[in-house]
Motif scaffolding. Structure first.
Motif, PDB file in Angstrom:
ATOM      1  N   THR A 126     -32.002 102.246  47.990  1.00 41.89           N
ATOM      2  CA  THR A 126     -31.315 101.873  49.128  1.00 41.89           C
ATOM      3  C   THR A 126     -32.127 102.451  50.562  1.00 41.89           C
ATOM      4  O   THR A 126     -31.003 101.462  52.042  1.00 41.89           O
ATOM      5  N   SER A 127     -32.024 103.042  50.927  1.00 40.64           N
ATOM      6  CA  SER A 127     -33.248 103.646  52.553  1.00 40.64           C
ATOM      7  C   SER A 127     -33.328 102.613  52.755  1.00 40.64           C
ATOM      8  O   SER A 127     -33.072 102.006  53.955  1.00 40.64           O
ATOM      9  N   ILE A 128     -34.789 102.220  52.157  1.00 42.45           N
ATOM     10  CA  ILE A 128     -35.162 100.725  52.515  1.00 42.45           C
ATOM     11  C   ILE A 128     -33.938  99.360  52.808  1.00 42.45           C
ATOM     12  O   ILE A 128     -34.419  98.577  54.072  1.00 42.45           O
ATOM     13  N   PHE A 129     -33.835  98.777  52.384  1.00 44.28           N
ATOM     14  CA  PHE A 129     -32.628  98.096  51.763  1.00 44.28           C
ATOM     15  C   PHE A 129     -31.186  98.112  53.190  1.00 44.28           C
ATOM     16  O   PHE A 129     -31.290  97.103  54.444  1.00 44.28           O
ATOM     17  N   CYS A 130     -31.147  99.004  53.424  1.00 44.25           N
ATOM     18  CA  CYS A 130     -29.684  99.483  55.081  1.00 44.25           C
ATOM     19  C   CYS A 130     -31.450  99.552  56.026  1.00 44.25           C
ATOM     20  O   CYS A 130     -30.588  99.164  57.004  1.00 44.25           O
ATOM     21  N   LEU A 131     -32.290  99.629  56.192  1.00 44.96           N
ATOM     22  CA  LEU A 131     -33.192  99.664  57.774  1.00 44.96           C
ATOM     23  C   LEU A 131     -33.669  98.218  57.242  1.00 44.96           C
ATOM     24  O   LEU A 131     -33.633  97.784  58.506  1.00 44.96           O
ATOM     25  N   VAL A 132     -33.738  97.952  56.030  1.00 44.55           N
ATOM     26  CA  VAL A 132     -34.078  95.819  56.256  1.00 44.55           C
ATOM     27  C   VAL A 132     -32.312  95.846  57.339  1.00 44.55           C
ATOM     28  O   VAL A 132     -32.113  94.522  57.954  1.00 44.55           O
ATOM     29  N   ALA A 133     -31.687  95.842  56.518  1.00 47.94           N
ATOM     30  CA  ALA A 133     -30.445  95.613  57.270  1.00 47.94           C
ATOM     31  C   ALA A 133     -29.592  95.382  58.627  1.00 47.94           C
ATOM     32  O   ALA A 133     -30.000  94.876  59.382  1.00 47.94           O
ATOM     33  N   VAL A 134     -30.131  96.928  58.949  1.00 49.41           N
ATOM     34  CA  VAL A 134     -29.740  96.907  60.163  1.00 49.41           C
ATOM     35  C   VAL A 134     -31.461  96.488  61.674  1.00 49.41           C
ATOM     36  O   VAL A 134     -31.303  96.070  61.991  1.00 49.41           O
ATOM     37  N   SER A 135     -32.337  96.266  60.757  1.00 48.27           N
ATOM     38  CA  SER A 135     -33.966  95.342  61.191  1.00 48.27           C
ATOM     39  C   SER A 135     -33.079  93.560  61.505  1.00 48.27           C
ATOM     40  O   SER A 135     -33.136  93.565  63.106  1.00 48.27           O
ATOM     41  N   VAL A 136     -32.609  93.285  60.673  1.00 50.47           N
ATOM     42  CA  VAL A 136     -32.050  91.629  60.363  1.00 50.47           C
ATOM     43  C   VAL A 136     -30.791  91.718  61.428  1.00 50.47           C
ATOM     44  O   VAL A 136     -31.170  90.798  62.174  1.00 50.47           O
ATOM     45  N   ASP A 137     -29.694  92.950  61.982  1.00 55.34           N
ATOM     46  CA  ASP A 137     -28.883  92.449  61.976  1.00 55.34           C
ATOM     47  C   ASP A 137     -29.416  92.654  63.977  1.00 55.34           C
ATOM     48  O   ASP A 137     -29.032  92.267  65.033  1.00 55.34           O
ATOM     49  N   ARG A 138     -30.348  93.459  64.029  1.00 54.91           N
ATOM     50  CA  ARG A 138     -30.729  93.831  65.433  1.00 54.91           C
ATOM     51  C   ARG A 138     -31.349  92.562  65.502  1.00 54.91           C
ATOM     52  O   ARG A 138     -31.524  91.706  67.056  1.00 54.91           O
ATOM     53  N   TYR A 139     -32.229  91.487  65.374  1.00 61.06           N
ATOM     54  CA  TYR A 139     -32.685  90.520  65.450  1.00 61.06           C
ATOM     55  C   TYR A 139     -31.544  89.674  65.550  1.00 61.06           C
ATOM     56  O   TYR A 139     -32.394  88.469  66.479  1.00 61.06           O
ATOM     57  N   LEU A 140     -31.100  89.147  64.891  1.00 66.55           N
ATOM     58  CA  LEU A 140     -29.932  88.138  64.675  1.00 66.55           C
ATOM     59  C   LEU A 140     -28.896  88.386  66.535  1.00 66.55           C
ATOM     60  O   LEU A 140     -28.589  87.264  66.654  1.00 66.55           O
ATOM     61  N   GLY A 141     -28.977  89.662  66.525  1.00 64.10           N
ATOM     62  CA  GLY A 141     -27.743  89.683  67.353  1.00 64.10           C
ATOM     63  C   GLY A 141     -26.851  90.442  68.787  1.00 64.10           C
ATOM     64  O   GLY A 141     -25.792  90.033  68.812  1.00 64.10           O
ATOM     65  N   HIS A 142     -27.991  90.616  69.390  1.00 64.95           N
ATOM     66  CA  HIS A 142     -27.700  90.527  70.252  1.00 64.95           C
ATOM     67  C   HIS A 142     -28.739  89.395  71.755  1.00 64.95           C
ATOM     68  O   HIS A 142     -29.566  90.157  72.296  1.00 64.95           O
ATOM     69  N   PRO A 143     -28.245  88.622  72.166  1.00 65.68           N
ATOM     70  CA  PRO A 143     -29.222  88.093  73.586  1.00 65.68           C
ATOM     71  C   PRO A 143     -28.628  88.628  74.603  1.00 65.68           C
ATOM     72  O   PRO A 143     -29.224  88.642  74.996  1.00 65.68           O
ATOM     73  N   VAL A 144     -27.833  89.064  74.687  1.00 66.22           N
ATOM     74  CA  VAL A 144     -27.104  89.178  76.197  1.00 66.22           C
ATOM     75  C   VAL A 144     -27.652  90.991  76.570  1.00 66.22           C
ATOM     76  O   VAL A 144     -28.442  90.325  77.172  1.00 66.22           O
ATOM     77  N   SER A 145     -27.596  91.522  75.237  1.00 69.78           N
ATOM     78  CA  SER A 145     -28.202  93.176  75.649  1.00 69.78           C
ATOM     79  C   SER A 145     -30.353  92.426  75.110  1.00 69.78           C
ATOM     80  O   SER A 145     -30.838  93.202  76.171  1.00 69.78           O
TER      81      SER A 145
END
Length: 186
Positions: A126-145
């Motif tokens: 579960t901890s690993i999957f949460c880390l993957v979710a954070v990584s994917v969100d960071r990879y896909l979601g912040h072009p302005v920042s």
């Protein structure tokens, strides 16, 4: 050639009298007399695991507390981070003590041992999957920042964002072009 079986006990009787070794060192009927009297505890491993557990519990408890107190932090990305903090908190509270106990061979009965090991496995996964979710969100979601981090100042980002919105408005007002080609029958 046919095999005739008249009584099922003729087949199973030899199996009942033979003793098969169990693939597991612990059995459901294990007693303390059959177990070794001394437990070998690797102190360096145990102290390291306890230190990691204490740091994980304190750090992740602080993360969840800050998220709960500060309402400005309640964005989608931060929910992923809080889920990771809760998973790591549970690893520190349950997973690491279970790992220490199983490293010295406790509990002895099979089912509690399997329960502890599977709980440890589920918590770590579960901890690993949460880390993957954070990584994917960071990879896909912040072009302005990402532009801010590359050295552009805030005004440049505002101008580029306004230009993007203006281009979308202009493109909405234009009449869409009709594609031409042999595939359309023209």
């Amino acid at each position: 050639m046919s095999l005739e079986i008249r009584n099922l006990s003729d087949i199973t009787a030899p199996l009942a009298t033979e003793s098969f070794p169990t693939p597991y060192p612990h059995s459901l009927t294990a007693t303390l007399e059959s177990e070794p009297k001394e437990w070998k505890l690797d102190w360096s491993y145990t102290v390291t695991e306890i230190l990691v557990a204490v740091v994980a519990v304190i750090g992740n408890a602080l993360t969840v507390t800050v998220f709960a107190v500060d309402r400005k932090l309640r964005r989608l990305t931060n929910y992923y981070i809080v889920a990771l903090a809760v998973a790591d908190f549970l690893v520190g509270v349950l997973g690491i003590p279970f790992a220490i106990l199983t490293s010295i061979g406790l509990p002895k009965p099979l089912w509690p041992c399997l329960l502890m090991l599977s709980t440890l496995l589920v918590l770590c996964t579960t901890s690993i999957f949460c880390l993957v979710a954070v990584s994917v969100d960071r990879y896909l979601g912040h072009p302005v920042s990402a532009q801010v981090l590359q050295g552009h100042d805030r005004e440049d980002c505002k101008v580029s964002f306004k230009n993007e919105r203006m281009n979308k408005r202009v493109n909405r007002k234009r009449k869409p072009e009709q594609p031409e080609g042999p595939w359309l029958g023209t």
